[in-house]
Design an enzyme around this catalytic site. Structure first.
Site, short mmCIF file in Angstrom:
data_model
loop_
_atom_site.label_atom_id
_atom_site.label_comp_id
_atom_site.label_asym_id
_atom_site.label_seq_id
_atom_site.Cartn_x
_atom_site.Cartn_y
_atom_site.Cartn_z
CB CYS A 46 -0.83 0.09 1.28
SG CYS A 46 -1.83 -1.35 1.59
N GLY A 62 0.66 0.00 -5.04
CA GLY A 62 -0.64 -0.66 -5.00
C GLY A 62 -1.48 -0.21 -6.17
CG ASN A 67 2.47 0.89 3.80
OD1 ASN A 67 3.50 1.50 3.60
ND2 ASN A 67 2.31 -0.34 3.39
N GLY A 68 1.02 -1.71 5.80
CA GLY A 68 1.70 -2.71 6.61
C GLY A 68 0.79 -3.89 6.84
CB CYS A 87 11.08 -3.08 4.89
SG CYS A 87 11.03 -4.00 3.33
CE1 TYR A 144 10.47 -4.75 -8.34
CE2 TYR A 144 9.04 -5.40 -6.53
CZ TYR A 144 9.25 -5.20 -7.88
OH TYR A 144 8.25 -5.42 -8.77
CB SER A 174 13.12 -3.28 -10.54
OG SER A 174 12.86 -4.54 -11.10
CG ASP A 186 15.47 -9.55 -12.20
OD1 ASP A 186 15.03 -8.41 -11.92
OD2 ASP A 186 14.74 -10.48 -12.58
CG ASP A 187 14.13 -6.71 -8.66
OD1 ASP A 187 13.45 -7.46 -7.97
OD2 ASP A 187 13.79 -6.34 -9.80
CB CYS A 230 7.17 -10.33 3.53
SG CYS A 230 6.89 -8.78 4.41
CB CYS A 267 12.78 -6.03 8.69
SG CYS A 267 11.88 -7.57 8.29
CB CYS A 276 11.80 -11.93 2.72
SG CYS A 276 12.55 -10.34 2.45
S1 SF4 Z 1 10.31 -9.64 5.44
FE1 SF4 Z 1 11.43 -8.76 3.67
S2 SF4 Z 1 9.89 -7.61 2.50
FE2 SF4 Z 1 9.02 -8.04 4.53
S3 SF4 Z 1 9.45 -6.23 5.77
FE3 SF4 Z 1 11.11 -7.67 6.13
S4 SF4 Z 1 12.68 -7.18 4.58
FE4 SF4 Z 1 10.77 -6.18 3.96
#
Ligand code: SF4
Length: 485
Positions: free
Chosen positions: A16, A42, A121-122, A256, A262, A303, A365-366, A402, A459, A462
């Site tokens: 979002c 989004g 957003n989240g 994040c 990306y 990207s 690529d990303d 994620c 974070c 992922c």
């Molecule tokens: S898990 Fe990955 S995409 Fe999700 S908030 Fe953490 S770093 Fe970002």
């Protein structure tokens, strides 16, 4: 609703974008422009709520692109006032894939001290438990969205004003949230204590703006002031400016890291760093970590472009546009027939044969999610006569889903969750496949010593499987966290 495309489902999708302004005439028009600049976050639906002292709160929620809805003079005249907020949505919670208009934000609540609208957003990681509790205590939910919990928690709070009720509500919420909200007179912005999702503050004339990204401040001619800090709430009025409140126990931030790779637009600024420059630096680190003898470095558009430029610069291998994107295809193409669908990635990307033929090509690529698009691109490059294809990926292997507001496939569908790097190389059928390391990515985003394994600065769940907030709802549904090492 814009149609889904066969090749768009091989990327993680940001969830979002949120935007709000106070203290400018026809605020909703500014919000529409801001949301247009945030459309990459989004594309499914968007909504705007405004307030005017004589006309009260007004709202409009629509499926589809901002430009196809919120450019109508007739519609925008229904959203008067100097205070407005808005939201663009790609569903991460709620009725995913079959969104109904009641799931489109901002959400609105009428309280004894006046109304409030909220855009989130989240993703709230304890939303199922909260929803159950709230329903048992008599709340009547209008939508299937996790964000609506915030409105009901506010309704149950005993605080005397709306910002304090919001503080109360958000203290019960776990997960990732950046929130833009409004009362009759106030624009409110909040970031979760870890600051997982972005939120920035801008100044426009005598007024103020809040946005997911700085690129949306640029479009309305607002000056970027600063990021909202993790765990900070700002309450803004045209008369008194910005009041900063710290409702949560201070914690070390965990922004994040994928926003750098990306999600955010390359013309945005994150933490005083240009996203474009960070991505170029990721390419530099990638070239240092994963050198290869080759004749040409090509981005997978769009990207992968800044990282490919960085890779080419650092490696000394010439850079070229070996893959050309059809700019007019986008996501607005008519609903594809099965025949068109089978053309897959060729609808969007075409190979520059004259450049590729006979060359050993490095494709940058990303990310690799399912790997379906990567395979098709490799086939196109080989069909065009490339001598070798080497994939270089500007993020570490995406091996974990994620739960913080990004749409990811189930873990089993992530290529890196089930295969080693060599197995992925063989599966994709390329001459080599290499990813940037987690430390390399941290260096590229400005952490000179790399990732602090005891207390990571971002974070990166992922990639690492180390979730900064326990995904309680998903664990309840059987998700298994990575075993402690
Ligand atoms: S898990 Fe990955 S995409 Fe999700 S908030 Fe953490 S770093 Fe970002």
């Amino acid at each position: 609703m814009p149609p889904a495309h066969p090749f768009d489902d091989d990327k993680l999708k940001e969830e979002c974008g949120i935007f709000g302004v106070v203290g400018v005439t026809d605020a909703a028009n500014f919000v529409a422009l801001g949301l247009h600049a945030l459309q990459h976050r989004g594309q499914e639906a968007g909504g705007i709520v405004s307030h005017h002292p004589d006309h009260g709160f007004n709202s409009a929620r629509r499926f589809g692109y901002v430009r196809d809805n919120f450019t109508s003079q007739k519609l925008m005249e229904t959203l008067p006032g100097e205070l407005a907020i808005g939201h663009v949505r790609y569903s991460t919670a709620g009725s995913k894939g079959q969104t109904q208009i009641r799931d489109v934000q901002p959400f609105f609540g009428e309280f004894s001290m006046g109304g409030a609208a909220i855009a989130h957003n989240g993703n709230i990681t304890n939303a199922i438990a909260l929803r159950k509790e709230l329903i048992e205590r008599g709340s009547i939910f209008q939508s299937s969205s996790d964000s609506e919990c915030i409105i009901h928690l506010m309704a149950r709070s005993l605080q005397r004003n709306i910002p304090e009720r919001m503080e109360d509500a958000l203290r019960r919420v776990e997960g990732a949230f950046s929130v833009v909200a409004m009362t009759r007179t106030k624009l409110i912005g909040v970031r979760d204590p870890l600051g997982v999702r972005p939120l920035v503050l801008g100044k426009i004339g005598d007024g103020w703006a809040l946005s997911s990204e700085t690129c949306a401040l640029d479009i309305i001619g607002a000056e970027y002031v600063r990021e909202i800090d993790p765990g900070e709430m700002v309450v803004i009025t045209a008369e008194h400016g910005v009041e900063s409140i710290r409702p949560f126990r201070p914690q070390k931030s965990r922004f994040c890291i994928f926003e750098h790779v990306y999600f955010s637009r390359p013309d945005s600024i994150i933490g005083d760093r240009s996203v474009y420059e960070t991505r170029r630096q990721i390419g530099v680190e990638l070239a240092r970590e994963t050198p290869v003898d080759a004749d040409l470095v090509c981005p997978v558009p769009d990207s992968g472009t800044p990282a490919a430029i960085g890779y080419a610069h650092e490696s000394g291998i010439p850079y070229g546009m070996g893959i050309i994107r059809n700019q007019y295809m986008g996501r607005t193409f008519i609903e594809p027939t099965e025949q068109i669908r089978n053309m897959g990635v060729r609808l969007k990307l075409n190979v520059n044969r004259a450049l590729i033929k006979g060359k050993r090509v490095v494709l940058v690529d990303d990310s690799v999610v399912r790997g379906t698009t990567s395979r098709k691109i490799k086939e196109m490059i080989l069909d065009a006569g490339a001598a070798e294809v080497h994939f270089r990926i500007a993020s570490p292997p995406t091996a974990w889903p994620c739960f913080y507001g990004v749409d990811t496939p189930q873990r089993e569908k992530l290529l890196a969750a089930t295969m080693s790097e060599d197995e992925m190389r063989d599966h994709l059928g390329v001459d080599s496949l290499k990813f940037i390391s987690l430390d390399g990515l941290y260096r590229a985003v400005g952490e000179a010593s790399g990732r602090d394994p005891k207390s990571p600065q971002y974070c990166d769940a992922c990639f690492s499987g180390e979730y900064p907030v326990k995904p309680s709802d998903m664990m309840e549904k059987g998700f298994q966290m990575k075993a402690a090492e």
